[in-house]
Design a protein around this motif. Structure first.
Motif, mmCIF file in Angstrom:
data_model
loop_
_atom_site.group_PDB
_atom_site.id
_atom_site.type_symbol
_atom_site.label_atom_id
_atom_site.label_comp_id
_atom_site.label_asym_id
_atom_site.label_seq_id
_atom_site.Cartn_x
_atom_site.Cartn_y
_atom_site.Cartn_z
ATOM 1 N N ARG A 1 15.423 -16.115 7.974
ATOM 2 C CA ARG A 1 16.315 -15.337 7.152
ATOM 3 C C ARG A 1 16.321 -13.999 7.740
ATOM 4 O O ARG A 1 17.405 -13.268 7.637
ATOM 5 N N GLU A 2 15.226 -13.588 8.406
ATOM 6 C CA GLU A 2 15.314 -12.030 8.860
ATOM 7 C C GLU A 2 16.428 -12.303 9.978
ATOM 8 O O GLU A 2 17.166 -11.052 10.171
ATOM 9 N N LEU B 1 26.067 -17.576 5.973
ATOM 10 C CA LEU B 1 25.776 -17.486 4.778
ATOM 11 C C LEU B 1 25.403 -18.949 4.044
ATOM 12 O O LEU B 1 24.639 -19.012 3.379
ATOM 13 N N SER B 2 25.857 -20.099 4.643
ATOM 14 C CA SER B 2 25.774 -21.244 4.467
ATOM 15 C C SER B 2 24.316 -21.589 4.624
ATOM 16 O O SER B 2 23.518 -22.340 4.026
ATOM 17 N N PHE B 3 23.829 -21.097 5.823
ATOM 18 C CA PHE B 3 22.299 -21.289 6.084
ATOM 19 C C PHE B 3 21.457 -20.673 5.216
ATOM 20 O O PHE B 3 20.445 -21.349 4.694
ATOM 21 N N LEU B 4 21.841 -19.442 4.689
ATOM 22 C CA LEU B 4 21.029 -18.769 3.645
ATOM 23 C C LEU B 4 20.895 -19.688 2.580
ATOM 24 O O LEU B 4 19.838 -20.036 1.936
ATOM 25 N N LYS B 5 21.883 -20.409 2.141
ATOM 26 C CA LYS B 5 21.863 -21.374 0.942
ATOM 27 C C LYS B 5 21.058 -22.500 1.110
ATOM 28 O O LYS B 5 20.392 -23.062 0.430
ATOM 29 N N LEU C 1 15.341 -13.907 -0.148
ATOM 30 C CA LEU C 1 16.517 -14.582 0.365
ATOM 31 C C LEU C 1 17.620 -14.619 -0.687
ATOM 32 O O LEU C 1 18.878 -14.632 -0.268
ATOM 33 N N LEU C 2 17.300 -14.718 -1.871
ATOM 34 C CA LEU C 2 18.447 -14.499 -3.129
ATOM 35 C C LEU C 2 18.952 -13.266 -2.904
ATOM 36 O O LEU C 2 20.546 -13.160 -2.925
ATOM 37 N N ALA C 3 18.425 -12.078 -2.816
ATOM 38 C CA ALA C 3 18.968 -10.772 -2.769
ATOM 39 C C ALA C 3 19.942 -10.702 -1.531
ATOM 40 O O ALA C 3 20.866 -10.037 -1.586
ATOM 41 N N ASP C 4 19.359 -11.141 -0.347
ATOM 42 C CA ASP C 4 20.219 -11.046 0.953
ATOM 43 C C ASP C 4 21.490 -11.782 0.943
ATOM 44 O O ASP C 4 22.497 -11.290 1.392
ATOM 45 N N ALA C 5 21.442 -12.955 0.130
ATOM 46 C CA ALA C 5 22.550 -13.763 0.171
ATOM 47 C C ALA C 5 23.595 -13.246 -0.717
ATOM 48 O O ALA C 5 24.774 -13.054 -0.376
#
Length: 217
Positions: free
Chosen positions: A87-88, A140-144, A194-198
């Protein structure tokens, strides 16, 4: 320190706590990876200490329970840590893209201010914007995807803790896995980040979409 468990080990800093399971006392040490480079150099050690007065049959029983329970538990734990590190990396990549997007928007303002548009340069900028858009959406899809991975492994982690506690309960033994349960709070923090970053990084994609519509229209 004499055990040389891992590089730069520090019992005072790395000791997370202690507990009991299968009539043994255990100590958990964790040395986090402070550099987000995808290499996951975090270290995690759990030391079990059995009483010398414990019956051999009980010791053999307890020993046979360790790996079947701890390996899947720590596998889930490691998955959570890997997701946090990646995520980082994605956050860093998206920030770089955000800078590129801002540069394109500023360049567009310069084009508009000119008496005559440079269509060739606009075409180049548009091609770059489309390329960034594709890569941005992929990240962004990776974050999800990581969100799902984190949630799944956190749920499995909790399930394995329950199994371990139930194993002791069935043998009328008392367990104390509080130190392992504490990792759930850490994982929940990673989930919120993770949710905040997305959500925050979606703003950059919106700006890019506006830029592309402006140029194509």
């Amino acid at each position: 320190d004499a055990l040389n468990l891992f590089p730069d080990a520090d019992w005072q800093k790395d000791l997370k706590g202690h507990g009991t399971w299968q009539q043994a006392q255990f100590f958990e040490l964790a040395h986090p990876d402070i550099e987000a480079d995808g290499k996951n150099r975090s270290h995690h050690v759990v030391i079990f200490v059995f009483s010398h007065s414990q019956a051999e049959a009980d010791f053999n029983q307890a020993s046979s329970e360790l790996f079947p329970h701890l390996i899947p538990l720590f596998h889930c734990r490691n998955k959570v840590l890997v997701v946090h590190e990646f995520r980082e990396l994605i956050k860093r990549t998206l920030k770089q893209y955000a800078g590129d997007i801002q540069q394109l928007i500023q360049t567009l303002d310069h084009h508009i201010d000119r008496p005559r548009l440079d269509l060739r340069q606009l075409q180049k900028d548009l091609a770059e914007a489309l390329s960034i858009s594709q890569q941005y959406e992929t990240q962004l899809s990776f974050l999800k995807e990581y969100q799902t991975t984190l949630e799944t492994n956190l749920t499995n982690y909790q399930s394995w803790l329950h199994v371990m506690e139930e194993t002791d309960r069935q043998r009328n033994l008392t367990s104390n896995l509080t130190v392992f349960h504490n990792f759930k709070s850490e994982a929940e923090t990673y989930k919120r980040q993770l949710l905040a970053d997305a959500d925050a990084m979606k703003v950059g994609l919106s700006s890019l979409e506006t830029y592309i519509k402006t140029v194509t229209n």
